[in-house]
Design an enzyme around this catalytic site. Structure first.
Site, mmCIF file in Angstrom:
data_model
loop_
_atom_site.group_PDB
_atom_site.id
_atom_site.type_symbol
_atom_site.label_atom_id
_atom_site.label_comp_id
_atom_site.label_asym_id
_atom_site.label_seq_id
_atom_site.Cartn_x
_atom_site.Cartn_y
_atom_site.Cartn_z
ATOM 1 N N ARG A 52 -27.290 -1.272 -56.094
ATOM 2 C CA ARG A 52 -26.029 -1.605 -55.442
ATOM 3 C C ARG A 52 -25.028 -0.473 -55.530
ATOM 4 N NH1 ARG A 52 -22.603 -6.138 -57.075
ATOM 5 N NH2 ARG A 52 -23.072 -5.183 -59.071
ATOM 6 N N SER A 116 -29.286 0.228 -66.315
ATOM 7 C CA SER A 116 -29.589 -0.831 -67.284
ATOM 8 C C SER A 116 -30.949 -0.667 -67.942
ATOM 9 C CB SER A 116 -29.500 -2.179 -66.598
ATOM 10 O OG SER A 116 -28.310 -2.233 -65.887
ATOM 11 N N ASP A 170 -25.595 -2.161 -68.401
ATOM 12 C CA ASP A 170 -24.989 -3.326 -67.717
ATOM 13 C C ASP A 170 -24.258 -4.267 -68.678
ATOM 14 O OD1 ASP A 170 -27.449 -4.048 -68.814
ATOM 15 O OD2 ASP A 170 -28.149 -5.176 -67.076
HETATM 16 C C1 GLC Z 1 -33.541 -4.373 -70.374
HETATM 17 C C2 GLC Z 1 -32.941 -2.979 -70.578
HETATM 18 C C3 GLC Z 1 -31.501 -3.060 -71.033
HETATM 19 C C4 GLC Z 1 -30.706 -3.936 -70.076
HETATM 20 C C5 GLC Z 1 -31.365 -5.309 -69.946
HETATM 21 C C6 GLC Z 1 -30.631 -6.221 -68.958
HETATM 22 O O1 GLC Z 1 -33.625 -5.006 -71.590
HETATM 23 O O2 GLC Z 1 -33.728 -2.259 -71.520
HETATM 24 O O3 GLC Z 1 -30.923 -1.771 -71.091
HETATM 25 O O4 GLC Z 1 -29.387 -4.072 -70.538
HETATM 26 O O5 GLC Z 1 -32.708 -5.139 -69.490
HETATM 27 O O6 GLC Z 1 -30.602 -5.704 -67.683
#
Ligand code: GLC
Length: 420
Positions: A52, A116, A170
């Site tokens: 996004r 993330s 995130d």
């Molecule tokens: C996975 C990633 C982490 C992220 C989570 C939620 O666990 O390793 O960095 O925050 O997904 O998206």
């Protein structure tokens, strides 16, 4: 749940000290927002099924205008192909967004990048990808600085009016978005495709930190709790783990998050089918290599209140089970409910561990900002977390408020970009 809390505390401490731990406890180079952030910023969000781009205007008095945003589907070839192709695609999406929104060509936009995945940071604007999670496999990215990879792709695509000034997880975006308005917020949680959390820790407790004092004396820590592994695994968990893209890793995530809840329910159901307990000896599997039993299905089955579970029947027909009895459907509903109840109780235990790390006797109020499809949409999930927290804290559970913080990963990245 008490045992998980205890083990979680011990893993957190080890992670903060830089010793071997299933919790990475990554300093994010981010503090609570001051509320003075102003201006127009771009935010990018990579980490689930979509990529996004957003633009967000922050006004004085902690106000924001409604963001403009566009979603792009991330095809399988992209997340499993070469890293440069993935970053070229991202750069093209940014270019298309800037053209479509007619963002000023002469202006330079500071960009906050929500990435993330577990990322090792040296400062706010660089992050080395430690390891892909959630089925991502793009080659040549692990161990590299993703901001650099993105900047080179932007240069290749001729996008010259953007500058990536911050890269954040995130969970951090979600935390910052809520704490922009709520001073009691000290934790951000994602319960979606993956699961993870961050919280605000005192610098003096981050014993591995060598960076000196911060202005608030605190720092946001990305726990990467999806990798917590002090949990009792069933045969189904082991089966799921060994068939996954990252065996032995992200154990908690594989018991909790949206990428896996449906698969787990499917594996339990398959075993009941194999034992001829489900579907009357017809060896029809609802989950196998070619068929994905999605978490959405497990959620829909769990919440089915239609007479004779007719909605479940329709769904089963969709996945190729033409003949099922009411007893079959009831049993399947029970399987789905057990899988999600366990997930909610593990999540609640992890939340309880973090809150009691911050405030051992729950003397103050705490807001937990939560985002993600499992928390928002999976049948009864948030209620199950709340009742588990009551089981853990009794009356004191009322001190903890869980607040759905939608789009935190977009807004939060823009707010963080504004602090740089
Ligand atoms: C996975 C990633 C982490 C992220 C989570 C939620 O666990 O390793 O960095 O925050 O997904 O998206």
């Amino acid at each position: 749940m008490q045992r998980i809390i205890k083990d979680f505390h011990s893993e957190m401490k080890k992670g903060l000290a830089g010793s071997k731990s299933s919790l990475k406890m990554i300093p994010e180079y981010v503090e609570r927002p001051s509320g003075k952030e102003k201006g127009e910023f771009l935010a990018l969000d990579l980490g689930g099924t979509h990529f996004r781009v957003l633009s967000l205007r922050l006004k004085s008095g902690r106000k924001t205008e409604a963001p403009l945003s566009k979603k792009f589907i991330l095809k399988k070839e992209l997340i499993k192909g070469s890293g440069s192709k993935l970053f070229d695609f991202i750069a093209e999406c940014i270019k298309a967004f800037i053209a479509e929104q007619k963002l000023g060509a002469g202006e330079k936009y500071n960009v906050g990048f929500t990435f993330s995945f577990p990322t090792k940071k040296k400062n706010i604007a660089s992050g080395l990808l430690i390891r892909w999670t959630k089925g991502f496999k793009a080659k040549g990215v692990e161990g590299k600085d993703v901001v650099r990879l993105l900047n080179s792709a932007l240069a290749r695509k001729g996008v010259s009016n953007t500058k990536v000034v911050a890269i954040v997880n995130d969970t951090v975006g979600t935390f910052v978005t809520r704490s922009y308005k709520d001073p009691n917020c000290d934790m951000g949680v994602i319960l979606g495709t993956g699961t993870n959390a961050c919280y605000c820790e005192k610098i003096k407790n981050i014993t591995k930190w060598k960076g000196g004092r911060t202005s608030s004396g605190e720092m946001v820590i990305n726990i990467e709790w999806g990798n917590f592994d002090k949990l009792c695994l069933t045969a189904y968990d082991k089966q799921l783990d060994s068939a996954s893209a990252n065996p032995g890793e992200q154990i908690l995530e594989k018991m909790v998050s949206g990428m896996y809840l449906g698969k787990l329910a499917g594996l339990v159901a398959n075993s009941l089918i194999e034992q001829e307990i489900l579907f009357n000896g017809q060896k029809k599997y609802i989950f196998c290599k070619s068929k994905n039993f999605k978490s959405e299905y497990a959620s829909a089955i769990e919440s089915d209140t239609s007479g004779k579970l007719s909605r479940t029947n329709t769904l089963l027909k969709k996945v190729g089970i033409k003949n099922s009895t009411y007893a079959d459907r009831k049993l399947l509903q029970r399987v789905c409910a057990i899988v999600s109840r366990r997930a909610a109780r593990i999540s609640a235990s992890a939340m309880a561990a973090v809150i009691t790390k911050i405030d051992p006797h729950l003397s103050g109020k705490h807001t937990i900002a939560v985002d993600g499809s499992v928390y928002e949409k999976h049948s009864g999930f948030s209620k199950k977390i709340k009742s588990a927290l009551i089981e853990i804290f009794k009356k004191k559970a009322s001190k903890i408020k869980l607040k759905l913080t939608k789009d935190g990963s977009g807004k939060g990245a823009a707010i963080i970009a504004a602090t740089v």
